[in-house]
Design a protein around this motif. Structure first.
Motif, mmCIF file in Angstrom:
data_model
loop_
_atom_site.group_PDB
_atom_site.id
_atom_site.type_symbol
_atom_site.label_atom_id
_atom_site.label_comp_id
_atom_site.label_asym_id
_atom_site.label_seq_id
_atom_site.Cartn_x
_atom_site.Cartn_y
_atom_site.Cartn_z
ATOM 1 N N ALA A 73 -90.844 -63.507 17.899
ATOM 2 C CA ALA A 73 -90.089 -62.501 18.639
ATOM 3 C C ALA A 73 -89.117 -63.229 19.563
ATOM 4 C CB ALA A 73 -91.032 -61.607 19.435
ATOM 5 N N ILE A 74 -87.835 -62.905 19.443
ATOM 6 C CA ILE A 74 -86.789 -63.611 20.180
ATOM 7 C C ILE A 74 -86.012 -62.602 21.014
ATOM 8 C CG2 ILE A 74 -84.767 -65.105 19.944
ATOM 9 C CD1 ILE A 74 -85.958 -65.455 16.916
ATOM 10 N N GLU A 75 -86.013 -62.751 22.333
ATOM 11 C CA GLU A 75 -85.234 -61.872 23.207
ATOM 12 C C GLU A 75 -83.810 -62.399 23.292
ATOM 13 O OE1 GLU A 75 -87.267 -61.262 27.005
ATOM 14 O OE2 GLU A 75 -87.598 -59.218 26.269
ATOM 15 N N LEU A 76 -82.854 -61.458 23.229
ATOM 16 C CA LEU A 76 -81.439 -61.824 23.242
ATOM 17 C C LEU A 76 -80.647 -60.897 24.155
ATOM 18 C CD1 LEU A 76 -80.908 -62.132 19.381
ATOM 19 C CD2 LEU A 76 -81.106 -64.029 20.994
ATOM 20 N N ALA A 77 -79.540 -61.416 24.659
ATOM 21 C CA ALA A 77 -78.585 -60.571 25.363
ATOM 22 C C ALA A 77 -77.901 -59.687 24.321
ATOM 23 C CB ALA A 77 -77.555 -61.437 26.080
ATOM 24 N N PRO A 78 -77.493 -58.488 24.697
ATOM 25 C CA PRO A 78 -76.782 -57.637 23.746
ATOM 26 C C PRO A 78 -75.504 -58.319 23.259
ATOM 27 C CG PRO A 78 -77.382 -56.411 25.717
ATOM 28 C CD PRO A 78 -77.685 -57.858 25.993
ATOM 29 N N GLY A 79 -75.114 -58.009 22.020
ATOM 30 C CA GLY A 79 -73.893 -58.559 21.458
ATOM 31 C C GLY A 79 -74.128 -59.158 20.081
ATOM 32 N N GLU A 80 -73.189 -60.011 19.661
ATOM 33 C CA GLU A 80 -73.280 -60.628 18.335
ATOM 34 C C GLU A 80 -73.966 -61.991 18.427
ATOM 35 O OE1 GLU A 80 -70.387 -60.335 14.825
ATOM 36 O OE2 GLU A 80 -69.870 -62.239 15.769
ATOM 37 N N HIS A 81 -74.836 -62.245 17.466
ATOM 38 C CA HIS A 81 -75.568 -63.506 17.378
ATOM 39 C C HIS A 81 -75.603 -63.935 15.919
ATOM 40 C CE1 HIS A 81 -77.018 -63.306 21.528
ATOM 41 N NE2 HIS A 81 -77.069 -61.998 21.323
ATOM 42 N N PHE A 82 -76.084 -65.150 15.676
ATOM 43 C CA PHE A 82 -76.174 -65.667 14.313
ATOM 44 C C PHE A 82 -77.587 -66.147 14.040
ATOM 45 C CE2 PHE A 82 -71.755 -65.794 15.396
ATOM 46 C CZ PHE A 82 -71.143 -65.333 14.243
ATOM 47 N N LEU A 83 -78.198 -65.542 13.030
ATOM 48 C CA LEU A 83 -79.555 -65.854 12.603
ATOM 49 C C LEU A 83 -79.444 -66.759 11.387
ATOM 50 C CD1 LEU A 83 -82.516 -65.098 13.129
ATOM 51 C CD2 LEU A 83 -82.146 -63.037 11.790
ATOM 52 N N GLY A 84 -80.087 -67.937 11.434
ATOM 53 C CA GLY A 84 -79.943 -68.882 10.330
ATOM 54 C C GLY A 84 -81.155 -69.771 10.175
ATOM 55 N N GLY A 85 -80.942 -70.854 9.446
ATOM 56 C CA GLY A 85 -81.976 -71.833 9.175
ATOM 57 C C GLY A 85 -81.348 -73.030 8.501
ATOM 58 N N PRO A 86 -82.121 -74.072 8.251
ATOM 59 C CA PRO A 86 -81.546 -75.300 7.713
ATOM 60 C C PRO A 86 -80.978 -75.182 6.297
ATOM 61 C CG PRO A 86 -83.929 -75.454 7.812
ATOM 62 C CD PRO A 86 -83.546 -74.175 8.489
ATOM 63 N N MET A 87 -81.478 -74.250 5.492
ATOM 64 C CA MET A 87 -81.005 -74.151 4.106
ATOM 65 C C MET A 87 -80.317 -72.824 3.818
ATOM 66 S SD MET A 87 -84.119 -75.980 2.039
ATOM 67 C CE MET A 87 -85.352 -74.777 2.481
ATOM 68 N N VAL A 88 -79.924 -72.094 4.859
ATOM 69 C CA VAL A 88 -79.323 -70.780 4.655
ATOM 70 C C VAL A 88 -78.048 -70.637 5.482
ATOM 71 C CG1 VAL A 88 -81.535 -69.689 4.147
ATOM 72 C CG2 VAL A 88 -80.695 -69.692 6.474
ATOM 73 N N GLN A 89 -77.158 -69.799 4.996
ATOM 74 C CA GLN A 89 -75.949 -69.488 5.746
ATOM 75 C C GLN A 89 -76.321 -68.622 6.947
ATOM 76 O OE1 GLN A 89 -72.759 -70.414 5.321
ATOM 77 N NE2 GLN A 89 -73.412 -71.747 3.661
ATOM 78 N N PRO A 90 -75.715 -68.863 8.105
ATOM 79 C CA PRO A 90 -75.989 -68.005 9.260
ATOM 80 C C PRO A 90 -75.611 -66.555 8.960
ATOM 81 C CG PRO A 90 -74.831 -69.981 9.931
ATOM 82 C CD PRO A 90 -74.813 -69.957 8.431
ATOM 83 N N THR A 91 -76.476 -65.640 9.354
ATOM 84 C CA THR A 91 -76.258 -64.212 9.174
ATOM 85 C C THR A 91 -75.835 -63.619 10.507
ATOM 86 O OG1 THR A 91 -77.953 -64.104 7.453
ATOM 87 C CG2 THR A 91 -77.372 -62.031 8.544
ATOM 88 N N PRO A 92 -74.629 -63.030 10.578
ATOM 89 C CA PRO A 92 -74.236 -62.406 11.839
ATOM 90 C C PRO A 92 -75.039 -61.128 12.064
ATOM 91 C CG PRO A 92 -72.517 -62.107 10.188
ATOM 92 C CD PRO A 92 -73.589 -62.929 9.563
ATOM 93 N N ILE A 93 -75.551 -60.966 13.280
ATOM 94 C CA ILE A 93 -76.270 -59.747 13.641
ATOM 95 C C ILE A 93 -75.718 -59.233 14.964
ATOM 96 C CG2 ILE A 93 -78.367 -60.415 12.391
ATOM 97 C CD1 ILE A 93 -79.644 -61.071 15.118
ATOM 98 N N ARG A 94 -75.712 -57.937 15.146
ATOM 99 C CA ARG A 94 -75.290 -57.320 16.400
ATOM 100 C C ARG A 94 -76.491 -56.569 16.955
ATOM 101 N NH1 ARG A 94 -71.347 -56.506 19.555
ATOM 102 N NH2 ARG A 94 -69.799 -57.524 18.285
ATOM 103 N N VAL A 95 -76.808 -56.835 18.233
ATOM 104 C CA VAL A 95 -77.974 -56.201 18.848
ATOM 105 C C VAL A 95 -77.564 -55.452 20.110
ATOM 106 C CG1 VAL A 95 -79.585 -57.888 17.879
ATOM 107 C CG2 VAL A 95 -78.615 -58.291 20.143
ATOM 108 N N GLU A 96 -78.314 -54.392 20.401
ATOM 109 C CA GLU A 96 -78.083 -53.578 21.590
ATOM 110 C C GLU A 96 -79.293 -53.688 22.516
ATOM 111 O OE1 GLU A 96 -77.313 -49.575 20.369
ATOM 112 O OE2 GLU A 96 -75.728 -50.190 18.978
ATOM 113 N N ALA A 97 -79.053 -53.537 23.798
ATOM 114 C CA ALA A 97 -80.128 -53.608 24.800
ATOM 115 C C ALA A 97 -81.190 -52.553 24.530
ATOM 116 C CB ALA A 97 -79.551 -53.424 26.199
ATOM 117 N N ASP A 98 -82.427 -52.908 24.856
ATOM 118 C CA ASP A 98 -83.576 -52.002 24.770
ATOM 119 C C ASP A 98 -83.878 -51.544 23.341
ATOM 120 O OD1 ASP A 98 -85.697 -50.851 26.171
ATOM 121 O OD2 ASP A 98 -84.730 -48.895 26.147
ATOM 122 N N ARG A 99 -83.528 -52.371 22.350
ATOM 123 C CA ARG A 99 -83.841 -52.066 20.943
ATOM 124 C C ARG A 99 -84.541 -53.264 20.328
ATOM 125 N NH1 ARG A 99 -79.613 -49.631 17.223
ATOM 126 N NH2 ARG A 99 -81.488 -49.590 15.979
#
Length: 143
Positions: A73-99
């Protein structure tokens, strides 16, 4: 005989550390705090990749190592972030507060996205068979 030895060896890889939290005790804590969003990344229990762990990157930084049937479980500030790993392309994700957002992590053999956004109902079913990665996990001190 060989199949029996292989099955026995792999069964040991799927064991769960005794200091991990299981079931509903863990699910009730999957809510973001304050003005943050929560991203829960999980790996299903499966044979593919069961011997090792897969690193999870958030915004280019390694934040967890997931074995099968584990989640982080990773807490983030609202906005756009990039979820990735060593063998995968980063996936852009957009998150909203309190979700809370749920992603399944599966490195595809044929290319494509490694992270699948899951509906909460399906995610909760997978989480019931999963343990949380974090403080107390053998690899948490590595980061």
């Amino acid at each position: 005989m060989l199949a029996m030895v292989t099955a026995t060896a792999l069964a040991g890889c799927a064991s769960t550390p005794s200091n991990m939290v299981h079931g509903d005790q863990r699910q009730s804590s999957l809510r973001p705090s304050g003005d943050k969003a929560l991203v829960v990344v999980m790996r299903e229990s499966m044979l593919k990749g069961s011997i090792g762990t897969w690193a999870v990157h958030m915004d280019g930084r390694e934040v967890a190592h997931l074995g099968t049937a584990t989640h982080a479980a990773i807490e983030l500030a609202p906005g756009e972030h990039f979820l990735g790993g060593p063998m995968v392309q980063p996936t852009p994700i957009r998150v909203e507060a309190d979700r809370t957002y749920f992603y399944n992590y599966d490195i595809p053999f044929t290319g494509g996205q490694a992270y699948e956004l899951l509906p909460e109902e399906k995610a909760r079913l997978l989480l019931a068979k999963s343990v949380r990665w974090g403080p107390g996990h053998p690899r948490a001190a590595d980061l």
